[in-house]
Design a protein around this motif. Structure first.
Motif, PDB file in Angstrom:
ATOM      1  N   VAL A 183       0.870  -1.177   0.000  1.00 49.96           N
ATOM      2  CA  VAL A 183       0.000   0.000   0.000  1.00 49.96           C
ATOM      3  C   VAL A 183       0.906   1.226   0.000  1.00 49.96           C
ATOM      4  O   VAL A 183       1.818   1.330   0.821  1.00 49.96           O
ATOM      5  N   GLN A 184       0.648   2.130  -0.903  1.00 43.77           N
ATOM      6  CA  GLN A 184       1.406   3.371  -0.958  1.00 43.77           C
ATOM      7  C   GLN A 184       0.539   4.505  -0.436  1.00 43.77           C
ATOM      8  O   GLN A 184      -0.646   4.596  -0.768  1.00 43.77           O
ATOM      9  N   LEU A 185       1.143   5.355   0.344  1.00 41.04           N
ATOM     10  CA  LEU A 185       0.417   6.457   0.981  1.00 41.04           C
ATOM     11  C   LEU A 185       1.135   7.769   0.709  1.00 41.04           C
ATOM     12  O   LEU A 185       2.356   7.855   0.876  1.00 41.04           O
ATOM     13  N   VAL A 186       0.379   8.774   0.321  1.00 39.81           N
ATOM     14  CA  VAL A 186       0.954  10.085   0.048  1.00 39.81           C
ATOM     15  C   VAL A 186       0.133  11.137   0.775  1.00 39.81           C
ATOM     16  O   VAL A 186      -1.063  11.301   0.498  1.00 39.81           O
ATOM     17  N   GLU A 187       0.775  11.836   1.690  1.00 45.48           N
ATOM     18  CA  GLU A 187       0.102  12.901   2.423  1.00 45.48           C
ATOM     19  C   GLU A 187       0.262  14.237   1.700  1.00 45.48           C
ATOM     20  O   GLU A 187       1.227  14.451   0.973  1.00 45.48           O
ATOM     21  N   SER A 188      -0.671  15.122   1.958  1.00 44.59           N
ATOM     22  CA  SER A 188      -0.578  16.478   1.437  1.00 44.59           C
ATOM     23  C   SER A 188      -1.398  17.396   2.327  1.00 44.59           C
ATOM     24  O   SER A 188      -2.205  16.932   3.134  1.00 44.59           O
ATOM     25  N   GLY A 189      -1.162  18.694   2.160  1.00 46.13           N
ATOM     26  CA  GLY A 189      -1.986  19.675   2.846  1.00 46.13           C
ATOM     27  C   GLY A 189      -1.390  20.287   4.094  1.00 46.13           C
ATOM     28  O   GLY A 189      -2.009  21.142   4.721  1.00 46.13           O
ATOM     29  N   GLY A 190      -0.199  19.872   4.468  1.00 47.91           N
ATOM     30  CA  GLY A 190       0.410  20.491   5.643  1.00 47.91           C
ATOM     31  C   GLY A 190       0.805  21.929   5.355  1.00 47.91           C
ATOM     32  O   GLY A 190       0.712  22.403   4.227  1.00 47.91           O
ATOM     33  N   GLY A 191       1.217  22.623   6.399  1.00 49.30           N
ATOM     34  CA  GLY A 191       1.626  24.005   6.206  1.00 49.30           C
ATOM     35  C   GLY A 191       1.698  24.758   7.515  1.00 49.30           C
ATOM     36  O   GLY A 191       1.740  24.163   8.599  1.00 49.30           O
ATOM     37  N   TRP A 192       1.652  26.052   7.377  1.00 50.39           N
ATOM     38  CA  TRP A 192       1.769  26.956   8.519  1.00 50.39           C
ATOM     39  C   TRP A 192       0.407  27.565   8.786  1.00 50.39           C
ATOM     40  O   TRP A 192      -0.280  28.008   7.850  1.00 50.39           O
ATOM     41  N   VAL A 193       0.004  27.603  10.031  1.00 51.15           N
ATOM     42  CA  VAL A 193      -1.293  28.179  10.375  1.00 51.15           C
ATOM     43  C   VAL A 193      -1.196  28.839  11.745  1.00 51.15           C
ATOM     44  O   VAL A 193      -0.495  28.337  12.627  1.00 51.15           O
ATOM     45  N   GLN A 194      -1.880  29.931  11.923  1.00 53.80           N
ATOM     46  CA  GLN A 194      -1.854  30.644  13.199  1.00 53.80           C
ATOM     47  C   GLN A 194      -2.642  29.889  14.262  1.00 53.80           C
ATOM     48  O   GLN A 194      -3.520  29.085  13.959  1.00 53.80           O
ATOM     49  N   THR A 195      -2.326  30.159  15.492  1.00 50.65           N
ATOM     50  CA  THR A 195      -3.052  29.563  16.614  1.00 50.65           C
ATOM     51  C   THR A 195      -4.541  29.847  16.475  1.00 50.65           C
ATOM     52  O   THR A 195      -4.947  30.982  16.209  1.00 50.65           O
ATOM     53  N   GLY A 196      -5.327  28.809  16.638  1.00 49.26           N
ATOM     54  CA  GLY A 196      -6.771  28.939  16.503  1.00 49.26           C
ATOM     55  C   GLY A 196      -7.280  28.679  15.105  1.00 49.26           C
ATOM     56  O   GLY A 196      -8.495  28.603  14.884  1.00 49.26           O
ATOM     57  N   GLY A 197      -6.355  28.540  14.179  1.00 52.92           N
ATOM     58  CA  GLY A 197      -6.741  28.330  12.792  1.00 52.92           C
ATOM     59  C   GLY A 197      -7.037  26.874  12.477  1.00 52.92           C
ATOM     60  O   GLY A 197      -7.014  26.006  13.361  1.00 52.92           O
ATOM     61  N   SER A 198      -7.326  26.625  11.216  1.00 52.84           N
ATOM     62  CA  SER A 198      -7.698  25.289  10.759  1.00 52.84           C
ATOM     63  C   SER A 198      -6.829  24.875   9.586  1.00 52.84           C
ATOM     64  O   SER A 198      -6.318  25.726   8.836  1.00 52.84           O
ATOM     65  N   LEU A 199      -6.718  23.579   9.446  1.00 50.22           N
ATOM     66  CA  LEU A 199      -5.932  23.015   8.355  1.00 50.22           C
ATOM     67  C   LEU A 199      -6.485  21.632   8.063  1.00 50.22           C
ATOM     68  O   LEU A 199      -6.933  20.925   8.982  1.00 50.22           O
ATOM     69  N   ARG A 200      -6.473  21.247   6.797  1.00 51.26           N
ATOM     70  CA  ARG A 200      -6.889  19.902   6.431  1.00 51.26           C
ATOM     71  C   ARG A 200      -5.748  19.203   5.719  1.00 51.26           C
ATOM     72  O   ARG A 200      -5.211  19.726   4.741  1.00 51.26           O
ATOM     73  N   VAL A 201      -5.398  18.037   6.215  1.00 47.34           N
ATOM     74  CA  VAL A 201      -4.386  17.222   5.560  1.00 47.34           C
ATOM     75  C   VAL A 201      -5.070  16.001   4.949  1.00 47.34           C
ATOM     76  O   VAL A 201      -6.082  15.521   5.469  1.00 47.34           O
ATOM     77  N   SER A 202      -4.511  15.543   3.852  1.00 42.44           N
ATOM     78  CA  SER A 202      -5.101  14.431   3.123  1.00 42.44           C
ATOM     79  C   SER A 202      -4.089  13.310   2.961  1.00 42.44           C
ATOM     80  O   SER A 202      -2.877  13.537   3.001  1.00 42.44           O
ATOM     81  N   CYS A 203      -4.612  12.115   2.772  1.00 42.55           N
ATOM     82  CA  CYS A 203      -3.760  10.963   2.522  1.00 42.55           C
ATOM     83  C   CYS A 203      -4.391  10.142   1.415  1.00 42.55           C
ATOM     84  O   CYS A 203      -5.501   9.626   1.573  1.00 42.55           O
ATOM     85  N   ALA A 204      -3.689  10.058   0.303  1.00 43.96           N
ATOM     86  CA  ALA A 204      -4.156   9.270  -0.828  1.00 43.96           C
ATOM     87  C   ALA A 204      -3.471   7.909  -0.800  1.00 43.96           C
ATOM     88  O   ALA A 204      -2.243   7.827  -0.757  1.00 43.96           O
ATOM     89  N   ALA A 205      -4.275   6.867  -0.840  1.00 42.97           N
ATOM     90  CA  ALA A 205      -3.750   5.507  -0.794  1.00 42.97           C
ATOM     91  C   ALA A 205      -3.856   4.861  -2.162  1.00 42.97           C
ATOM     92  O   ALA A 205      -4.815   5.089  -2.905  1.00 42.97           O
TER      93      ALA A 205
ATOM     94  N   GLY B 207       3.220   6.793   5.083  1.00 43.74           N
ATOM     95  CA  GLY B 207       3.556   7.827   4.135  1.00 43.74           C
ATOM     96  C   GLY B 207       4.802   8.562   4.583  1.00 43.74           C
ATOM     97  O   GLY B 207       5.390   8.253   5.621  1.00 43.74           O
ATOM     98  N   GLN B 208       5.181   9.562   3.801  1.00 46.32           N
ATOM     99  CA  GLN B 208       6.421  10.277   4.077  1.00 46.32           C
ATOM    100  C   GLN B 208       6.238  11.393   5.098  1.00 46.32           C
ATOM    101  O   GLN B 208       7.212  11.918   5.626  1.00 46.32           O
ATOM    102  N   GLY B 209       4.999  11.741   5.382  1.00 51.61           N
ATOM    103  CA  GLY B 209       4.709  12.766   6.373  1.00 51.61           C
ATOM    104  C   GLY B 209       4.520  14.136   5.752  1.00 51.61           C
ATOM    105  O   GLY B 209       5.056  14.445   4.683  1.00 51.61           O
ATOM    106  N   THR B 210       3.744  14.949   6.426  1.00 49.29           N
ATOM    107  CA  THR B 210       3.547  16.337   6.023  1.00 49.29           C
ATOM    108  C   THR B 210       3.644  17.206   7.270  1.00 49.29           C
ATOM    109  O   THR B 210       3.086  16.871   8.315  1.00 49.29           O
ATOM    110  N   ARG B 211       4.346  18.302   7.156  1.00 49.78           N
ATOM    111  CA  ARG B 211       4.632  19.118   8.335  1.00 49.78           C
ATOM    112  C   ARG B 211       3.536  20.141   8.581  1.00 49.78           C
ATOM    113  O   ARG B 211       3.098  20.836   7.657  1.00 49.78           O
ATOM    114  N   VAL B 212       3.126  20.228   9.827  1.00 48.30           N
ATOM    115  CA  VAL B 212       2.160  21.232  10.271  1.00 48.30           C
ATOM    116  C   VAL B 212       2.846  22.091  11.331  1.00 48.30           C
ATOM    117  O   VAL B 212       3.387  21.575  12.307  1.00 48.30           O
ATOM    118  N   THR B 213       2.811  23.391  11.106  1.00 47.35           N
ATOM    119  CA  THR B 213       3.457  24.316  12.033  1.00 47.35           C
ATOM    120  C   THR B 213       2.446  25.325  12.540  1.00 47.35           C
ATOM    121  O   THR B 213       1.782  26.004  11.744  1.00 47.35           O
TER     122      THR B 213
END
Length: 124
Positions: free
Chosen positions: A2-24, A115-121
């Motif tokens: 099974v191959q997994l690829v994450e996406s959608g990480g990034g930088w977001v301010q405190t209280g904010g929202s973010l969506r990360v995805s994983c395609a298999a 997966g390889q991981g996606t960074r959230v800051t």
């Protein structure tokens, strides 16, 4: 395999929202569930949430309940982790993982593919 690829990480301010995805891809029909883990610098990899492929049952770490929501698009073999009310302590690399069998415990060793991981800051 099974191959997994994450996406959608990034930088977001405190209280904010973010969506990360994983395609298999690959033998996804052999997977029991998909999970998300995260690892902050100097810390162990910790369980975030998981969802079963067939029934869509979801499981969350206590500290994520109410803030994180896990969903899936079975037709696209993709899972989504919606993260709201983010805090600096949520800063980490987020990993998608797949397990072939029902995990006995929500720990990384119960998962077979990563997966390889996606960074959230979330800066303080």
């Amino acid at each position: 395999q099974v191959q997994l690829v994450e996406s959608g990480g990034g930088w977001v301010q405190t209280g904010g929202s973010l969506r990360v995805s994983c395609a298999a891809s690959g033998r996804t029909n052999s997977s029991y569930a998909m999970g998300w883990f995260r690892q902050a610098p100097g810390k162990e990899r910790e369980f975030v949430a998981a969802i079963t492929w067939r029934g869509g049952a979801t499981y969350y770490a206590d500290s994520m309940k109410g803030r994180f929501t896990l969903s899936r698009d079975s037709a696209k073999n993709t899972v989504f982790l919606q993260m709201n009310s983010l805090k600096p302590e949520d800063t980490a690399v987020y990993f998608c993982a797949a397990c072939l069998n029902e995990p006995r415990r929500p720990v990384a060793t119960e998962y077979d593919y990563w997966g390889q991981g996606t960074r959230v800051t979330v800066p303080s």
